[in-house]
Design an enzyme around this catalytic site. Structure first.
Site, short mmCIF file in Angstrom:
data_model
loop_
_atom_site.label_atom_id
_atom_site.label_comp_id
_atom_site.label_asym_id
_atom_site.label_seq_id
_atom_site.Cartn_x
_atom_site.Cartn_y
_atom_site.Cartn_z
N HIS A 68 -53.85 -102.10 48.27
CA HIS A 68 -52.52 -102.54 48.68
C HIS A 68 -52.24 -102.21 50.15
O HIS A 68 -51.28 -102.72 50.74
CB HIS A 68 -51.46 -101.88 47.79
CG HIS A 68 -50.27 -102.75 47.54
ND1 HIS A 68 -49.89 -103.76 48.40
CD2 HIS A 68 -49.36 -102.76 46.54
CE1 HIS A 68 -48.81 -104.35 47.94
NE2 HIS A 68 -48.47 -103.78 46.81
N THR A 89 -67.62 -108.59 39.20
CA THR A 89 -68.24 -107.85 38.10
C THR A 89 -67.92 -108.54 36.79
O THR A 89 -66.80 -109.03 36.59
CB THR A 89 -67.76 -106.39 38.07
OG1 THR A 89 -68.37 -105.71 36.96
CG2 THR A 89 -66.26 -106.29 37.92
#
Length: 405
Positions: free
Chosen positions: A367, A315
């Site tokens: 994560h 992005t």
């Protein structure tokens, strides 16, 4: 006989759509395969075509939410097509002596105004005064929604009126609902973390300055930054496959290909069309694909297939002036790279302060799949590839490649 035109199935997961606009009017004669209405699902905008020629009878109103299979309209196929009036007019013209025609009134597309093809067509058809339209597209371009806003609010001056206490309420579109749901889901269901780095854009900017004209002449497309970043990410993703992976229940799905989702700001919201097998494309092929998908997004012409899938997202908030941000993961992907504004900053190089064009990079990652070592190493690798574009040829230093080091 009258045939019913029903809302077609546009995807397994889509059960309802919104009728955005009738292209043809009630009672109007339509030809076979002619576009008669525009629908919007939670993923894309698509059109309904007339299955047969005849007189249109509208059943569903603009703004209605329809389920797949609901009747949108009917067409009376027994109706006779209205007679053409071209012949009498032609005869009348033939009888008149030749005269000098006055200059035609310039259309919206003739004026020095940037507008998408759809917006320009509506302006010309509805004879909208361009001065009443506020452009919201990139680089001051007028998009379809801007024109519709001007039509629905006649007499309103562009901009905010002083001391006004007026407010307006708009129904959320299906696309906006989906964006909202997915963003909240990403925040609530992933262990999202963001790591930052910065990249010296001097080398890439120098390459673009020297080769942009020849590149445009050879390939018919501009040499932008997206191809460099896409190439760099493809190499880095092959070295750190966890960044290109995604969770599938209690399993981790590793992808041996790179489908890059490119975040694009469209008139109705953020969309992420996909560049398939980006790792196998050349710089020119990537740039052509970016232009193609971005154009379709701005004109609401993207198909569901073009927005489905994707293994990694890029992005670019820098086009709007963003200096730094923490992008949200595009689930079920495990990571997203955020590009930002290039800004001259003083940098310490070999004990000297030198002004360099710098860009902050942000990598948001899940994560649960990606460890800190992998995320930081991936971003450092992207930085190295961008600061040394020659590495993009082989993925590593050409000299080391030659010496097999």
């Amino acid at each position: 006989m009258a045939i019913e035109i029903k809302v077609p199935s546009v995807g397994e997961s889509i059960t309802e759509v919104t009728l955005v606009k009738w292209i043809k009017k009630d009672g109007e004669y339509v030809n076979r395969d002619e576009v008669i209405a525009e629908l919007e699902s939670e993923k894309a905008t698509f059109e309904i075509n007339a299955e047969q020629a005849g007189i249109l009878k509208i059943i569903a109103a603009e703004g209605d939410t329809l389920k797949i299979g609901d009747i949108a309209c009917s067409i009376d196929t027994d109706a006779v097509k209205p007679a053409e009036k071209a012949a009498p007019v032609a005869a009348a013209v033939a009888e008149k002596p030749a005269t000098v025609e006055p200059a035609a009134t310039p259309k919206a597309t003739d004026l020095d105004v940037k507008a998408t093809p759809v917006a320009a067509a509506i302006i010309a058809d509805k004879k909208v005064d361009i001065k009443t339209v506020v452009a919201s597209g990139s680089n001051g371009k007028i998009v379809k929604q801007d024109v519709l806003e001007a039509i629905n609010n006649p007499g309103r001056k562009p901009g905010v009126e002083l001391f006004s206490r007026e407010r307006r309420t708009e129904k959320m579109s299906n696309l906006r609902k989906t964006i909202s749901r997915r963003l909240v889901e990403a925040k609530n269901t992933t262990a999202m973390l963001t790591t930052f780095n910065e990249v010296d854009m001097s080398a890439i900017m120098e390459i673009r300055a020297k080769n942009k004209d020849k590149f445009k002449e050879s390939h018919g497309v501009n040499l932008g930054f997206m191809s460099f970043f896409t190439k760099a990410c493809c190499f880095a993703l092959q070295e750190w496959p966890a960044v290109n992976a995604m969770l599938d229940g209690e399993n981790i799905q590793y992808n041996n290909y790179v489908d890059v989702s490119i975040a694009v700001s469209a008139p109705k919201g953020l969309v992420v069309p996909v560049i398939r097998n980006a790792e196998s494309l050349s710089m020119a092929e990537i740039e052509k694909k970016v232009v193609e998908l971005a154009t379709k997004a701005k004109e609401n012409k993207l198909t569901i297939e073009e927005m489905s899938g994707g293994t990694f997202t890029i992005t670019n908030g820098g086009v709007f002036g963003s200096l730094m941000s923490t992008p949200i993961i595009n689930i079920p992907q495990s990571a997203i790279l955020g590009m930002h504004k290039i800004q001259d900053r003083p940098m310490a190089i070999n004990g000297q302060v030198v002004v360099k064009p710098m860009m902050y990079l942000a990598l948001s990652y899940d994560h649960r799949i990606i460890d800190g070592r992998e995320s930081v190493s991936f971003l450092v690798r992207v930085k190295e590839l961008l600061e040394n574009p020659a590495l993009l040829l082989f993925g590593k230093d050409p000299v080391k490649s030659l010496l097999e080091l």
